[in-house]
Design an enzyme around this catalytic site. Structure first.
Site, PDB file in Angstrom:
ATOM      1  N   GLU A 178       2.415   1.735  -8.091  1.00 19.92           N
ATOM      2  CA  GLU A 178       2.384   0.449  -7.390  1.00 19.92           C
ATOM      3  C   GLU A 178       1.831  -0.608  -8.318  1.00 19.92           C
ATOM      4  O   GLU A 178       0.933  -0.343  -9.120  1.00 19.92           O
ATOM      5  CB  GLU A 178       1.549   0.509  -6.107  1.00 19.92           C
ATOM      6  CG  GLU A 178       0.069   0.611  -6.341  1.00 19.92           C
ATOM      7  CD  GLU A 178      -0.765   0.406  -5.089  1.00 19.92           C
ATOM      8  OE1 GLU A 178      -1.221  -0.732  -4.850  1.00 19.92           O
ATOM      9  OE2 GLU A 178      -1.000   1.393  -4.376  1.00 19.92           O
ATOM     10  N   LYS A 186      -3.884   4.527   3.681  1.00 18.39           N
ATOM     11  CA  LYS A 186      -4.712   4.394   2.496  1.00 18.39           C
ATOM     12  C   LYS A 186      -6.169   4.303   2.954  1.00 18.39           C
ATOM     13  O   LYS A 186      -6.576   3.296   3.528  1.00 18.39           O
ATOM     14  CB  LYS A 186      -4.303   3.135   1.723  1.00 18.39           C
ATOM     15  CG  LYS A 186      -5.256   2.710   0.616  1.00 18.39           C
ATOM     16  CD  LYS A 186      -4.759   1.411   0.005  1.00 18.39           C
ATOM     17  CE  LYS A 186      -5.771   0.800  -0.931  1.00 18.39           C
ATOM     18  NZ  LYS A 186      -5.267  -0.447  -1.553  1.00 18.39           N
TER      19      LYS A 186
END
Length: 210
Positions: A40, A128
């Site tokens: 990411e 997350k």
């Protein structure tokens, strides 16, 4: 993309954030070359959208590439338009709902059980757990596994090699790793050192998976 399958298979998400766009792009490509399957690019990095666009072009359409620190609907749209195929947020909110509405699977930032339940309603694919070290580390992750045995839990924050092993042993689906893996590579630091760190993290994840 199937983020659930990718997290389960790769078990490592590299988080690239830098002040040098050229170095950040080189970092993404080096990680991919070393076999890091999920990367990411944080939108807080300089010219992050351009980095995502150029990385997408270099990697082709089949390599997973995400946008991190997606906070707003505008962030989600920009990430989608740049070629990201998953989104990562530090918290719940419109970044999650907008990305999901655009068809991007979302790894949504949570800390508490209440936030986990809320994330489900906002369309998150995975969770997350952030900041994981401050929340209680592997012991906290293990505690969350009790009431949420089927959720995709990805601890982020302070995850070094030893912590990666511990989190995966505690039931994490994958781990998200920024500076302990990236170091200063995204700001122009050594790519050879980055390669060494990538190999070490991949070995640690592989040991935990075996």
């Amino acid at each position: 993309m199937d983020l659930r399958a990718a997290l389960t298979a790769h078990r490592l998400v590299a988080i690239v954030r830098g002040d040098d766009p050229e170095a950040a792009l080189r970092t993404v490509l080096t990680l991919a070359d070393e076999g890091v399957g999920l990367i990411e690019v944080s939108l807080t990095g300089r010219d992050a959208l351009s980095v995502i666009e150029r990385a997408r072009e270099a990697l082709g359409p089949d390599r997973p590439l995400g946008a991190g620190t997606v906070l707003t609907a505008a962030d989600a749209r920009a990430a989608h338009d740049a070629g990201a195929d998953f989104a990562v947020t530090p918290a719940l909110g419109e970044g999650v709902t907008a990305a999901a509405a655009l068809g991007l699977p979302v790894l949504a930032g949570v800390m508490t059980p209440t936030e986990i339940v809320t994330a489900r309603g906002q369309g998150a694919t995975g969770l997350k757990v952030f900041p994981a070290a401050q929340a209680g580390g592997p012991a906290y992750l293990r505690a969350l596994r009790g009431p949420f045995p089927h959720e995709l839990l990805v601890p982020v924050g302070g995850v070094d090699e030893a912590a990666a092993r511990a989190y995966l042993a505690a039931g994490a689906t994958a781990v998200g790793v920024g500076s302990p893996l990236i170091g200063d590579a995204a700001d122009g630091g050594s790519r050879s050192a980055l390669r060494e760190r990538a190999r070490a993290f991949l070995a640690a994840v592989g040991e935990a998976t075996a």
